[in-house]
Scaffold this active site. Structure first.
Site, PDB file in Angstrom:
ATOM      1  N   GLY A   1       0.772  -1.239   0.000  1.00  7.66           N
ATOM      2  CA  GLY A   1       0.000   0.000   0.000  1.00  7.66           C
ATOM      3  C   GLY A   1       0.797   1.280   0.000  1.00  7.66           C
ATOM      4  O   GLY A   1       0.227   2.365  -0.167  1.00  7.66           O
TER       5      GLY A   1
ATOM      6  N   TYR B   1       9.436 -13.665 -12.879  1.00  9.90           N
ATOM      7  CA  TYR B   1       8.397 -12.722 -12.436  1.00  9.90           C
ATOM      8  C   TYR B   1       7.108 -12.946 -13.231  1.00  9.90           C
ATOM      9  O   TYR B   1       6.010 -12.976 -12.658  1.00  9.90           O
ATOM     10  CB  TYR B   1       8.912 -11.293 -12.640  1.00  9.90           C
ATOM     11  CG  TYR B   1       7.946 -10.208 -12.258  1.00  9.90           C
ATOM     12  CD1 TYR B   1       7.763  -9.856 -10.923  1.00  9.90           C
ATOM     13  CD2 TYR B   1       7.216  -9.518 -13.230  1.00  9.90           C
ATOM     14  CE1 TYR B   1       6.876  -8.847 -10.559  1.00  9.90           C
ATOM     15  CE2 TYR B   1       6.333  -8.514 -12.877  1.00  9.90           C
ATOM     16  CZ  TYR B   1       6.159  -8.185 -11.543  1.00  9.90           C
ATOM     17  OH  TYR B   1       5.286  -7.191 -11.195  1.00  9.90           O
TER      18      TYR B   1
ATOM     19  N   ASN C   1       1.713   0.469 -18.804  1.00  7.42           N
ATOM     20  CA  ASN C   1       2.800   1.179 -18.101  1.00  7.42           C
ATOM     21  C   ASN C   1       2.254   2.292 -17.214  1.00  7.42           C
ATOM     22  O   ASN C   1       1.842   3.341 -17.705  1.00  7.42           O
ATOM     23  CB  ASN C   1       3.757   1.789 -19.133  1.00  7.42           C
ATOM     24  CG  ASN C   1       4.354   0.728 -20.038  1.00  7.42           C
ATOM     25  OD1 ASN C   1       5.311   0.068 -19.684  1.00  7.42           O
ATOM     26  ND2 ASN C   1       3.757   0.554 -21.215  1.00  7.42           N
ATOM     27  N   VAL C   2       2.300   2.062 -15.901  1.00  7.55           N
ATOM     28  CA  VAL C   2       1.759   3.037 -14.948  1.00  7.55           C
ATOM     29  C   VAL C   2       2.886   3.941 -14.439  1.00  7.55           C
ATOM     30  O   VAL C   2       4.025   3.509 -14.303  1.00  7.55           O
ATOM     31  CB  VAL C   2       1.031   2.312 -13.791  1.00  7.55           C
ATOM     32  CG1 VAL C   2       1.946   1.354 -13.077  1.00  7.55           C
ATOM     33  CG2 VAL C   2       0.426   3.290 -12.788  1.00  7.55           C
TER      34      VAL C   2
END
Length: 322
Positions: A17, A144, A173-174
């Site tokens: 978070g 991954y 893509n963030v």
């Protein structure tokens, strides 16, 4: 007394978070608050999710009704290539502990975060949600990628065997505030922002690796967070959903670099270093499924989102991950 649908008290546990997406969800839920929702944002300080006993203690302590699962062992290309086994084992452990504790405690819904790297290396474009398991992922970060793919497998298995409502989202893509701006391990936009910050200080141009021609879809973290809340509150499928801007919003790395240079008002502009490799030319993802649910959702224009991220980086340079 009749219970109105959707009014039950929700305790929403957000793993990972404190990172880029978690911080954006904090902001998005303040913009669209619900009286019956209580959010708990975990960080690594709360316990090691790789450890079954620690994970169980966290779940028993907070007794969540819903989970947004963002926690993962992540790293850049070079790190992945050297440590594929570590990325596979550690992420499988984290995911299994989160999903199994969610099942044991009767969590009503889990939304996990995947990545576009789950898709096959050899594929047709645009990519959509049905293609995840059509072939092996790229060899550079297969550990991954397979760990993330297994979340989708587990979601369907928990649903089939126990009727659990576990699902996943696949963002493109963030980027945004609280990103990883490390010059070695950061992704495209945060890496360019940090390089541009240094170029501005030194009175130099922004050097961009490669030809600048590869195409990407970028999503601003606040937009992604709003879509996460939609999935948490309203999306009923077990199958994952791609969260991405429209295909028409795909941009070249060169265009993105120019937007970053403009946001910093760099006097010397950008320089392309074509001796460096380009990587994959494109990874176009289809958001047709998302648009079926939210045809009118407005994404923040990329230029504006980059300006906001640059502003945040300038103001928070001392605390930014780099």
């Amino acid at each position: 007394m009749w219970l109105i649908m959707g009014s039950e008290k929700k305790i929403i546990l957000v793993t990972g978070g404190s990172g880029l997406v978690g911080q954006a969800i904090k902001q998005a839920k303040q913009q669209d608050p619900r009286e019956n929702e209580t959010f708990i944002f975990l960080s690594s300080k709360d316990g090691d999710l790789k450890d079954p006993a620690a994970a169980q203690r966290i779940f028993e302590r907070y007794k969540p009704t819903h989970v947004i699962h963002l926690a993962a062992m992540v790293g850049g290309l070079f790190n992945n290539m050297k440590h594929n086994l570590d990325f596979l084992r550690n992420n499988v452990l984290i995911n299994d502990n989160v999903l199994h504790n969610s099942y044991k405690l009767g969590v009503k819904k889990v939304v996990s975060c995947l990545s576009t790297c789950v898709f096959p290396d050899q594929t047709t474009y645009p990519i959509d949600e049905t293609m995840i398991h059509n072939g092996p992922p790229h060899s550079s970060n297969f550990g991954y990628s397979y760990a993330k793919r297994l979340i989708d497998v587990q979601n369907h298995a928990y649903h089939q065997q126990h009727g659990c409502h576990f699902t996943a989202v696949i963002p493109t893509n963030v980027f945004g505030a609280y990103d990883n701006f490390n010059l070695e391990d950061g992704h495209v936009i945060p890496g360019l922002i940090h390089k541009a910050y240094i170029a501005k200080k030194e009175g130099k141009p922004l050097v961009v690796y490669g030809s600048g021609k590869p195409l990407r879809q970028f999503i601003y973290s606040i937009d992604l967070a709003k879509l996460f809340l939609f999935v948490l509150r309203e999306y009923e499928e077990i199958d994952p959903i791609i969260l991405s801007v429209d295909e028409s919003n795909e941009v070249s790395i060169g265009e993105v670099a120019q937007m970053v240079a403009d946001a910093f008002q760099l006097e010397h502009g950008i320089v392309l270093d074509s001796t460096k490799a380009d990587g994959q030319y494109k990874k176009t993802a289809s958001n047709k499924k998302l648009r079926g649910y939210l045809p009118d959702f407005q994404f923040m224009p990329l230029k504006d989102a980059i300006e906001r991220t640059v502003q945040w980086f300038n103001l928070n340079y001392n605390i930014a991950r780099k």
